[in-house]
Design an enzyme around this catalytic site. Structure first.
Site, mmCIF file in Angstrom:
data_model
loop_
_atom_site.group_PDB
_atom_site.id
_atom_site.type_symbol
_atom_site.label_atom_id
_atom_site.label_comp_id
_atom_site.label_asym_id
_atom_site.label_seq_id
_atom_site.Cartn_x
_atom_site.Cartn_y
_atom_site.Cartn_z
ATOM 1 N N GLN A 16 1.055 -1.481 0.165
ATOM 2 C CA GLN A 16 -0.172 -0.040 0.096
ATOM 3 C C GLN A 16 1.120 1.182 0.362
ATOM 4 O OE1 GLN A 16 -2.174 -0.228 3.675
ATOM 5 N NE2 GLN A 16 -0.644 1.149 4.382
ATOM 6 N N ILE A 18 2.977 4.086 -0.355
ATOM 7 C CA ILE A 18 4.025 4.955 -1.515
ATOM 8 C C ILE A 18 4.972 3.817 -2.505
ATOM 9 C CG2 ILE A 18 6.251 6.101 -1.706
ATOM 10 C CD1 ILE A 18 5.355 7.684 0.214
ATOM 11 N N ASP A 37 5.850 -7.332 0.722
ATOM 12 C CA ASP A 37 5.954 -6.770 1.586
ATOM 13 C C ASP A 37 5.236 -7.902 3.117
ATOM 14 O OD1 ASP A 37 3.591 -3.826 2.721
ATOM 15 O OD2 ASP A 37 3.065 -5.196 3.641
ATOM 16 N N TYR A 147 11.103 8.250 15.506
ATOM 17 C CA TYR A 147 10.413 8.376 14.147
ATOM 18 C C TYR A 147 11.852 9.177 13.576
ATOM 19 C CZ TYR A 147 8.025 8.499 9.720
ATOM 20 O OH TYR A 147 8.304 8.806 7.742
ATOM 21 N N ARG A 187 -3.039 7.406 11.459
ATOM 22 C CA ARG A 187 -2.900 8.040 12.276
ATOM 23 C C ARG A 187 -3.683 9.051 12.975
ATOM 24 N NH1 ARG A 187 2.065 6.708 9.978
ATOM 25 N NH2 ARG A 187 1.819 8.190 8.274
ATOM 26 N N ARG A 204 -0.231 22.912 7.192
ATOM 27 C CA ARG A 204 1.551 23.335 7.928
ATOM 28 C C ARG A 204 1.793 23.531 6.186
ATOM 29 N NH1 ARG A 204 3.397 17.253 10.360
ATOM 30 N NH2 ARG A 204 3.638 16.334 9.059
HETATM 31 P P1 NAD Z 1 2.128 2.570 4.527
HETATM 32 O O1 NAD Z 1 2.815 3.294 5.973
HETATM 33 O O2 NAD Z 1 0.754 2.877 4.292
HETATM 34 O O3 NAD Z 1 2.523 1.816 4.236
HETATM 35 C C1 NAD Z 1 3.787 0.774 5.441
HETATM 36 C C2 NAD Z 1 3.852 -0.156 4.181
HETATM 37 O O4 NAD Z 1 4.909 -1.367 5.101
HETATM 38 C C3 NAD Z 1 2.679 -1.386 4.638
HETATM 39 O O5 NAD Z 1 1.854 -1.924 3.618
HETATM 40 C C4 NAD Z 1 2.935 -2.782 5.920
HETATM 41 O O6 NAD Z 1 2.628 -3.649 5.249
HETATM 42 C C5 NAD Z 1 4.675 -2.084 5.205
HETATM 43 N N1 NAD Z 1 5.592 -3.100 5.745
HETATM 44 C C6 NAD Z 1 5.320 -2.893 7.861
HETATM 45 N N2 NAD Z 1 5.972 -3.503 8.161
HETATM 46 C C7 NAD Z 1 6.429 -4.388 7.179
HETATM 47 C C8 NAD Z 1 8.192 -4.956 7.442
HETATM 48 N N3 NAD Z 1 8.177 -5.389 8.884
HETATM 49 N N4 NAD Z 1 8.479 -5.734 6.336
HETATM 50 C C9 NAD Z 1 7.778 -4.793 4.916
HETATM 51 N N5 NAD Z 1 6.098 -4.886 4.939
HETATM 52 C C10 NAD Z 1 6.252 -3.897 6.231
HETATM 53 O O7 NAD Z 1 3.127 3.498 3.432
HETATM 54 P P2 NAD Z 1 3.403 4.732 3.381
HETATM 55 O O8 NAD Z 1 2.985 5.692 4.277
HETATM 56 O O9 NAD Z 1 3.350 5.237 1.288
HETATM 57 O O10 NAD Z 1 5.180 4.912 4.023
HETATM 58 C C11 NAD Z 1 6.245 4.387 3.236
HETATM 59 C C12 NAD Z 1 7.422 5.271 3.519
HETATM 60 O O11 NAD Z 1 7.327 6.537 3.547
HETATM 61 C C13 NAD Z 1 8.059 5.519 4.990
HETATM 62 O O12 NAD Z 1 9.503 5.044 4.893
HETATM 63 C C14 NAD Z 1 7.614 5.725 5.432
HETATM 64 O O13 NAD Z 1 8.545 6.578 6.554
HETATM 65 C C15 NAD Z 1 7.681 6.972 4.571
HETATM 66 N N6 NAD Z 1 7.344 8.043 4.286
HETATM 67 C C16 NAD Z 1 6.236 8.580 4.485
HETATM 68 C C17 NAD Z 1 5.521 9.634 4.678
HETATM 69 C C18 NAD Z 1 3.576 10.011 4.247
HETATM 70 O O14 NAD Z 1 3.016 10.718 4.857
HETATM 71 N N7 NAD Z 1 2.967 8.448 4.101
HETATM 72 C C19 NAD Z 1 5.658 10.131 4.945
HETATM 73 C C20 NAD Z 1 7.665 10.349 4.864
HETATM 74 C C21 NAD Z 1 7.643 9.216 4.492
#
Ligand code: NAD
Length: 244
Positions: A16, A18, A37, A147, A187, A204
């Protein structure tokens, strides 16, 4: 002609958000994609998309990472996207959650790089793309102490690795701002009032809106492609101007 024709991409956390958008974008641009995943059920929604193969992988398990790397062999793009958000200040974040955050957010990248880089170095090609966050050494945000610390560690790992492998491989660093992903929505809901939480996140954003996962995936394609071949260790901020 796709921008990633003939390339093999390996992506973590692709069920799911990014990671999923990036796996789909890589495939659209002609790459053969191994989308992984921990959540196999959700990941299976990608089955049937041309060019994508799915594999269950928990990035905190070294043996699983090594076994998959041995099976897949040489990749051109290693996209490290797995991340976990611990909510709270240092006073509210227990040691167990600190260790878990660092395991998922940074040690996972150390693991996959150790598993995939030797073959990429041998092949003298390939890009590693590591997902960090604006919430890191770039910018502080409330309730993100652990984080932010783990995402700052991603910056150090990536920049030093870029220096180590500069003659053969590009190691790309990628900082995301607030992107509308399923876990961000979760969240917000956990904050009690979704509308209020959304309003505080939007307040923001100079753009007045959140980013989309496709807007982040577009940059992943660029960083994984030959178009970025003279860029390594640089930060790519995709944040709608939040950190400016
Ligand atoms: P998300 O949190 O919606 O999805 C995370 C995915 O990671 C899920 O499919 C989950 O099953 C998988 N996952 C969790 N633990 C795992 C593990 N141990 N092994 C393998 N897969 C695992 O994703 P997102 O919000 O799109 O974020 C993706 C990345 O981008 C992350 O590194 C996040 O920190 C970073 N990020 C996101 C945002 C944002 O606003 N969404 C901002 C900055 C950085």
């Amino acid at each position: 002609m796709g921008r990633l024709d003939g390339k093999v991409a390996f992506c973590t956390a692709s069920a799911q958000g990014i990671g999923r958008a990036a796996a789909e974008a890589f495939a659209r641009e002609g790459a053969k994609v191994f989308a992984t995943d921990i959540n196999l059920e959700k990941l299976k929604e990608l089955e049937g998309i041309n060019g994508i193969e799915v594999r269950k992988l928990d990035v905190t398990k070294t043996e699983e990472v090594n076994a998959l790397a041995a099976e897949i062999g040489t990749v051109d793009i290693l996209f490290n996207c797995a991340g976990y958000v611990a909510n709270g200040s240092v006073l509210e974040t227990e040691e167990k959650e600190f260790d878990f955050s660092f395991d998922v957010n940074i040690k996972s990248m150390y693991r996959t790089m150790r598993a995939f880089l030797p073959k990429m170095i041998e092949a003298k090609k390939g890009s590693v793309v590591n997902m960090s966050s604006i919430v890191s050494s770039y910018k502080g945000a409330p309730n993100r102490a652990v984080y932010g610390a783990s995402k700052a560690a991603v910056i150090g790992l990536t920049k030093c690795s870029a220096a180590d492998f500069i003659k053969r491989n590009t190691i790309q660093l990628y900082l995301s701002g607030t992107i509308d992903s399923p876990s961000l929505r979760d969240r917000m809901k956990a904050m009690g009032d979704l509308d209020k939480a959304m309003a505080s996140f939007l307040a923001r954003q100079p753009t007045g809106r959140l980013g989309t996962t496709d807007e982040v995936a577009n940059i992943a394609v660029f960083l994984g492609s030959d178009e970025s071949s003279f860029i390594t260790g640089s930060e790519f901020k995709v944040d709608g101007g939040w950190s400016n």
